[in-house]
Scaffold this active site. Structure first.
Site, PDB file in Angstrom:
ATOM      1  N   CYS A  68     -11.093  -2.727  -3.593  1.00 58.40           N
ATOM      2  CA  CYS A  68     -10.210  -3.796  -4.076  1.00 58.40           C
ATOM      3  C   CYS A  68     -11.012  -5.021  -4.500  1.00 58.40           C
ATOM      4  O   CYS A  68     -10.636  -5.717  -5.448  1.00 58.40           O
ATOM      5  CB  CYS A  68      -9.186  -4.172  -3.006  1.00 58.40           C
ATOM      6  SG  CYS A  68      -7.939  -2.890  -2.786  1.00 58.40           S
ATOM      7  N   GLU A  76       0.443   5.310   0.579  1.00 62.77           N
ATOM      8  CA  GLU A  76      -0.470   6.355   1.056  1.00 62.77           C
ATOM      9  C   GLU A  76      -0.043   7.739   0.567  1.00 62.77           C
ATOM     10  O   GLU A  76       1.009   7.914  -0.045  1.00 62.77           O
ATOM     11  CB  GLU A  76      -0.551   6.290   2.590  1.00 62.77           C
ATOM     12  CG  GLU A  76      -1.128   4.954   3.050  1.00 62.77           C
ATOM     13  CD  GLU A  76      -1.348   4.874   4.548  1.00 62.77           C
ATOM     14  OE1 GLU A  76      -0.870   5.760   5.297  1.00 62.77           O
ATOM     15  OE2 GLU A  76      -2.006   3.901   4.972  1.00 62.77           O
ATOM     16  N   GLU A 102      -3.452  -4.443  -2.900  1.00 61.89           N
ATOM     17  CA  GLU A 102      -4.072  -5.343  -3.892  1.00 61.89           C
ATOM     18  C   GLU A 102      -4.159  -4.666  -5.254  1.00 61.89           C
ATOM     19  O   GLU A 102      -3.876  -5.275  -6.287  1.00 61.89           O
ATOM     20  CB  GLU A 102      -5.492  -5.736  -3.450  1.00 61.89           C
ATOM     21  CG  GLU A 102      -5.551  -6.582  -2.192  1.00 61.89           C
ATOM     22  CD  GLU A 102      -5.650  -5.765  -0.917  1.00 61.89           C
ATOM     23  OE1 GLU A 102      -5.097  -4.640  -0.862  1.00 61.89           O
ATOM     24  OE2 GLU A 102      -6.276  -6.247   0.039  1.00 61.89           O
ATOM     25  N   ASN A 106       0.830  -1.211   0.000  1.00 63.78           N
ATOM     26  CA  ASN A 106       0.000   0.000   0.000  1.00 63.78           C
ATOM     27  C   ASN A 106       0.864   1.260   0.000  1.00 63.78           C
ATOM     28  O   ASN A 106       1.935   1.312   0.615  1.00 63.78           O
ATOM     29  CB  ASN A 106      -1.003   0.007   1.166  1.00 63.78           C
ATOM     30  CG  ASN A 106      -0.382  -0.158   2.538  1.00 63.78           C
ATOM     31  OD1 ASN A 106       0.621  -0.834   2.701  1.00 63.78           O
ATOM     32  ND2 ASN A 106      -0.981   0.466   3.536  1.00 63.78           N
ATOM     33  N   CYS A 164      -4.332   0.824  -2.215  1.00 59.66           N
ATOM     34  CA  CYS A 164      -4.144  -0.417  -1.457  1.00 59.66           C
ATOM     35  C   CYS A 164      -3.188  -1.356  -2.185  1.00 59.66           C
ATOM     36  O   CYS A 164      -3.053  -1.318  -3.418  1.00 59.66           O
ATOM     37  CB  CYS A 164      -5.470  -1.153  -1.287  1.00 59.66           C
ATOM     38  SG  CYS A 164      -6.701  -0.258  -0.346  1.00 59.66           S
ATOM     39  N   CYS A 197     -10.573  -4.298   0.997  1.00 58.86           N
ATOM     40  CA  CYS A 197     -11.636  -3.298   1.076  1.00 58.86           C
ATOM     41  C   CYS A 197     -12.589  -3.455  -0.118  1.00 58.86           C
ATOM     42  O   CYS A 197     -12.286  -4.165  -1.089  1.00 58.86           O
ATOM     43  CB  CYS A 197     -11.041  -1.892   1.110  1.00 58.86           C
ATOM     44  SG  CYS A 197     -10.456  -1.313  -0.496  1.00 58.86           S
TER      45      CYS A 197
END
Ligand code: THU
Length: 174
Positions: free
Chosen positions: A131, A73, A84, A71, A82, A128
């Site tokens: 994703c 940010e 994924e 990930n 993210c 999430c």
């Protein structure tokens, strides 16, 4: 007298349930163990100064290679991405593309000041919603579902045979 209607009179209702397995990663075989090793290796490359929550996602491709993402940010929070979706995007950018044979997600939090790493809740984390939608798109693209392993830094690993099970009633046609 038995008043139960016979099966032929019953409405034909289909029932769907989610099945997933819980075990140690070793229980899921060599591929899962190798993906977890790779995830542990790459995990520290997560850039997560805002949440402190580090995630690695590893893809095993159909040709047997592995690709990893973490990930990333941003001070403008929604810009963050993210693990994924990082790895799925990286796969798409490979020359000739690539197909996912399996994915593993490893998540955990850094404990300060000791600098030890551990899973936030002691349990694996599930992708999430955004994703999950990205996973559905990958499945649609490659016309083939794949297993997903969800792991914490220690303890149990969750295994779903079909990643699409993470998003029932998915939106994929319009
Ligand atoms: N995160 C992921 O990378 N993957 C998940 O499956 C859940 C959440 C990231 C997003 C954000 O950088 C941090 O974890 C906290 O939500």
């Amino acid at each position: 007298m038995d008043k139960t209607p016979s099966n032929t009179q019953m409405p034909r209702i289909a029932e769907h349930r989610l099945t997933y397995q819980v075990g140690a990663v070793e229980d899921f075989g060599d591929h899962a163990v190798a993906m977890l090793q790779r995830a542990r290796h790459v995990w520290t490359s997560a850039y997560a100064p805002y949440s402190g929550f580090h995630v690695a996602a590893v893809v095993l491709t159909r040709d047997g290679s592995m690709l990893a993402g973490t990930n990333q940010e941003n001070a403008s929070y929604p810009v963050g991405i993210c693990a994924e979706r990082v790895v799925l995007s990286a796969l798409s950018c490979q020359e000739g593309g690539g197909e996912v044979a399996a994915m593993l997600v490893l998540a955990g939090r850094k404990l300060e000041p000791q600098g030890e790493w551990m899973s936030g809740s002691g349990k694996p984390v599930a992708p999430c919603g955004m994703c999950r939608q990205a996973l559905i798109e990958q499945i649609k693209r490659q016309k083939c579902d794949f297993p997903i392993y969800l792991a914490g830094m220690q303890g149990e690993c969750w295994h779903l045979e079909s990643a699409s099970d993470l998003l029932p009633f998915a939106f994929f046609e319009f």
